[in-house]
Write a protein that holds these residues in place. Sequence first.
Motif, PDB file in Angstrom:
ATOM      1  N   GLY A 130       0.748  -1.246   0.000  1.00  0.00           N
ATOM      2  CA  GLY A 130       0.000   0.000   0.000  1.00  0.00           C
ATOM      3  C   GLY A 130       0.775   1.292   0.000  1.00  0.00           C
ATOM      4  O   GLY A 130       0.180   2.364  -0.174  1.00  0.00           O
ATOM      5  N   ALA A 131       2.079   1.252   0.206  1.00  0.00           N
ATOM      6  CA  ALA A 131       2.848   2.501   0.180  1.00  0.00           C
ATOM      7  C   ALA A 131       2.990   2.998  -1.249  1.00  0.00           C
ATOM      8  O   ALA A 131       3.166   2.214  -2.185  1.00  0.00           O
ATOM      9  CB  ALA A 131       4.222   2.289   0.789  1.00  0.00           C
ATOM     10  N   ASP A 132       2.923   4.311  -1.415  1.00  0.00           N
ATOM     11  CA  ASP A 132       3.164   4.922  -2.725  1.00  0.00           C
ATOM     12  C   ASP A 132       4.603   5.399  -2.863  1.00  0.00           C
ATOM     13  O   ASP A 132       5.138   5.457  -3.968  1.00  0.00           O
ATOM     14  CB  ASP A 132       2.227   6.113  -2.933  1.00  0.00           C
ATOM     15  CG  ASP A 132       0.774   5.688  -3.032  1.00  0.00           C
ATOM     16  OD1 ASP A 132       0.496   4.666  -3.677  1.00  0.00           O
ATOM     17  OD2 ASP A 132      -0.077   6.374  -2.425  1.00  0.00           O
ATOM     18  N   ARG A 133       5.220   5.767  -1.733  1.00  0.00           N
ATOM     19  CA  ARG A 133       6.601   6.227  -1.723  1.00  0.00           C
ATOM     20  C   ARG A 133       7.299   5.660  -0.493  1.00  0.00           C
ATOM     21  O   ARG A 133       6.663   5.320   0.498  1.00  0.00           O
ATOM     22  CB  ARG A 133       6.667   7.759  -1.698  1.00  0.00           C
ATOM     23  CG  ARG A 133       6.154   8.432  -2.964  1.00  0.00           C
ATOM     24  CD  ARG A 133       7.165   8.290  -4.107  1.00  0.00           C
ATOM     25  NE  ARG A 133       8.472   8.824  -3.757  1.00  0.00           N
ATOM     26  CZ  ARG A 133       8.819  10.095  -3.863  1.00  0.00           C
ATOM     27  NH1 ARG A 133       7.948  11.002  -4.282  1.00  0.00           N
ATOM     28  NH2 ARG A 133      10.045  10.493  -3.538  1.00  0.00           N
ATOM     29  N   ILE A 134       8.636   5.629  -0.546  1.00  0.00           N
ATOM     30  CA  ILE A 134       9.431   5.121   0.562  1.00  0.00           C
ATOM     31  C   ILE A 134      10.541   6.117   0.862  1.00  0.00           C
ATOM     32  O   ILE A 134      11.186   6.636  -0.064  1.00  0.00           O
ATOM     33  CB  ILE A 134      10.043   3.745   0.226  1.00  0.00           C
ATOM     34  CG1 ILE A 134       8.932   2.689   0.121  1.00  0.00           C
ATOM     35  CG2 ILE A 134      11.081   3.325   1.266  1.00  0.00           C
ATOM     36  CD1 ILE A 134       9.397   1.389  -0.490  1.00  0.00           C
TER      37      ILE A 134
END
Length: 289
Positions: free
Chosen positions: A80-84
């Motif tokens: 579910g993350a869009d960015r890290i």
Amino acid sequence: MPVAVVTDSTAYLPGPLVSDLDVEVVPLYVVLTGRSGREGVDVGPAEVARTLAVKGQHVTTSRPTPGDFVAAYRRRLDTGADRIVSVHLSRELSGTWDAARTAAAQVGEHLVTVVDSRTAAMGTGFAVLAAARAAAAGAEADQVAAAAQRTADAGSTLFVLDTLDHLRRGGRIGPAAAALGTALAVRPVLHVQDGRIVALEKVRTTSRAVAKLVQRVADLCGDRPVSLAVHHLAAAARADALADQLRERVPGVQDLYVSELGAAIGAHVGPGALGVVVDPTATPAGVDA
């Protein structure tokens, strides 16, 4: 647009904070006589301290592989993350940052931002906490990375060691400095400056070095609100005593964490090490670990 925060095992974050803020931790590798394993998973600080206490026994460390980071990044993107934002110990002290950068290039640099904290232990950990709290508040990836860098830049990491030999073997301090400490029984107060370990002040005994450490921390903190972390390796009673002194000398302390250094950094500082990290930017976490 959720942002996930990743770090490495040398941040030594208290377990409750890792869980509460959903931080992904990628372990370094520790090599002991006859075997190797992941820091905090297969090898703990007690085993490192026992090994280093035996004359002729050494412990070495190695960075996570780029593949380890790729797996962590993809796991977060798949859930579910869009960015890290990936925050790590100083590149001057380890190849971990470089491995994370290599992994980011494989996964996509538009998806992963890698931050060099230019410090270590909870110096990195406080930066991770700032990033995780910003992410939890809904900040964009560039804001999350900026929060981590701002906290890392503002903090101070100081420590005293029983011997400089372990730092010398690991290449973290020059042989001339290590020889001076051994020959003259010098117990320097060390700190991390521009990503490197350097001597801050030299005294003759461990007790005086600890007293200087407390004074340096008190001077750094003044009356302003701060969070502190006390680290040790195989010196729990001394760490608790140091924490008590800091509570008395630092009126603005909000959170104070006491934790044993893990295997990766413990291998380079040796048993008896004491350290203090000052974070003048962190908000109270409500956890005293």
